[in-house]
Design an enzyme around this catalytic site. Structure first.
Site, PDB file in Angstrom:
ATOM      1  N   ASP A   1       0.805  -1.009   0.051  1.00 19.20           N
ATOM      2  CA  ASP A   1       0.134  -0.074   0.135  1.00 19.20           C
ATOM      3  C   ASP A   1       0.933   1.234  -0.065  1.00 19.20           C
ATOM      4  O   ASP A   1       1.909   1.404   0.614  1.00 19.20           O
ATOM      5  CB  ASP A   1      -0.810   0.091   1.054  1.00 19.20           C
ATOM      6  CG  ASP A   1      -2.099   0.887   1.301  1.00 19.20           C
ATOM      7  OD1 ASP A   1      -2.406   1.204   0.240  1.00 19.20           O
ATOM      8  OD2 ASP A   1      -2.532   1.059   2.353  1.00 19.20           O
TER       9      ASP A   1
ATOM     10  N   GLY B   1      -9.513   5.403   2.150  1.00 23.28           N
ATOM     11  CA  GLY B   1     -10.482   6.255   3.139  1.00 23.28           C
ATOM     12  C   GLY B   1     -11.988   5.649   3.297  1.00 23.28           C
ATOM     13  O   GLY B   1     -12.816   6.398   3.566  1.00 23.28           O
TER      14      GLY B   1
HETATM   15  O1  G3H Z   1      -4.743   3.065   2.248  1.00 25.86           O
HETATM   16  C1  G3H Z   1      -5.416   2.778   3.110  1.00 25.86           C
HETATM   17  C2  G3H Z   1      -6.670   3.410   3.379  1.00 25.86           C
HETATM   18  O2  G3H Z   1      -6.986   4.240   2.527  1.00 25.86           O
HETATM   19  C3  G3H Z   1      -7.244   3.414   4.602  1.00 25.86           C
HETATM   20  O3  G3H Z   1      -8.419   4.390   4.800  1.00 25.86           O
HETATM   21  O4  G3H Z   1      -8.040   5.336   7.178  1.00 25.86           O
HETATM   22  O5  G3H Z   1     -10.408   5.239   5.840  1.00 25.86           O
HETATM   23  O6  G3H Z   1      -9.458   3.168   6.745  1.00 25.86           O
HETATM   24  P1  G3H Z   1      -9.044   4.402   6.162  1.00 25.86           P
HETATM   25 ZN    ZN Z   2      -4.990   5.062   1.488  1.00 26.33          ZN
END
Ligand code: G3H
Ligand code: ZN
Length: 287
Positions: A81, A208
């Site tokens: 990621d 997100g």
């Molecule tokens: O790459 C990871 C995600 O975009 C995490 O999103 O903070 O809404 O869980 P989040």
């Molecule tokens: Zn992210």
């Protein structure tokens, strides 16, 4: 079941009109929670490792994810990621992670383009797939004005050129989504999302996804999102469980504590799989 490439899984989800979750992994409990949720709901799944977790967990964390994916009874992918460094991507690919998110979104457009072109060239030599981000996803703590925020959103025409010139497999978009907790009710620009979907021929990714309600998630899927990234809600379930257990049963032993934390995360992940429409798709998705 064997380890599956993220892009192949997402393309299958695209044919089925559903989306998959990419869930961030930090440790054994996280891996077990995500895989158990996937097996219980018969959902394909993506285990994601953030570079910060990779720096902490190193090769053993990668081996854990790869081994769990290989042994899962559902199709499972392992994905790096938000990686801002070509060197980190090279190391991850060499460790056997077959798909990466190369994140050049903090760079000026031309530099983002150049970075992603380097990554796709490298990934092609190793049969790996690449997700990239155009625009800039904020954190809720960024305190941007509305104008600043909109300037960071993905431009559909630029997205078309970006995809064509980089040959990426998946495009992460910025349409009002933020990482972390939404301090105000989320407002996603679905007209923009639909325009991006019309402009590019590859599946879209929404980071997100924690804190987005069912209606927003369903509309995002209708507008072409095929991968949702979820970290905050799962991590919070883990932390809340530890906090509560340590207050209510201070002498709790470590294994039962780890199991409680795993079950709490597993419940969150299973709920997301049902919402994303990937539950029940494990068998047809690779058929
Ligand atoms: O790459 C990871 C995600 O975009 C995490 O999103 O903070 O809404 O869980 P989040
Ligand atoms: Zn992210």
């Amino acid at each position: 079941m064997t380890l599956v490439n993220t892009a192949d899984l997402i393309r299958a989800a695209d044919r089925d009109g559903c989306a998959l979750g990419g869930f961030n992994i930090y440790n054994l409990e996280g891996v077990r929670a995500v895989v158990a949720a996937a097996e219980a709901t018969r959902s394909p799944v993506i285990l994601q490792i953030h570079p910060a977790a990779l720096r902490h967990g190193g090769r053993p964390l990668v081996a854990l994810c790869l081994s769990a994916a290989q042994e899962a009874s559902v199709p499972a992918a392992v994905h790096l990621d938000h990686s801002t460094e070509l060197a980190d991507i090279q190391v991850a690919l060499e460790m056997g992670i077959p798909s990466v998110m190369a994140d050049g979104s903090h760079l000026p457009y031309a530099d983002n383009l150049a970075y992603i072109r380097q990554v796709t060239a490298l990934a092609a030599t190793m049969g790996a797939s690449v997700e990239a981000e155009l625009g800039r996803i904020s954190g809720t703590e960024d305190g941007l004005s509305v104008a600043d925020y909109e300037a960071r959103m993905t431009d559909p025409d630029q997205a078309a050129a970006f995809v064509q010139q980089t040959n990426i497999d998946l495009l992460a978009v910025c349409i009002g989504n933020v990482h972390g907790v939404y301090r105000q009710p989320p407002r996603l620009d679905f007209d923009r999302l639909a325009a991006i979907d019309r402009a590019v021929a590859i599946p879209l990714v929404l980071h997100g996804a924690s804190g987005l309600d069912d209606a927003l998630i369903r509309q995002a899927i209708r507008c072409g999102v095929r991968k949702f990234n979820v970290n905050t809600e799962v991590r919070q379930a883990y932390l809340d469980t530890l906090k509560t257990a340590l207050v209510t049963s201070p002498s709790v032993d470590l294994v039962p504590l780890m199991q409680q934390a795993q079950h709490a995360m597993q419940a969150v992940v299973a709920e997301k799989m049902a919402l994303f429409g990937s539950a029940g798709r494990a068998d047809p998705i690779t058929g």
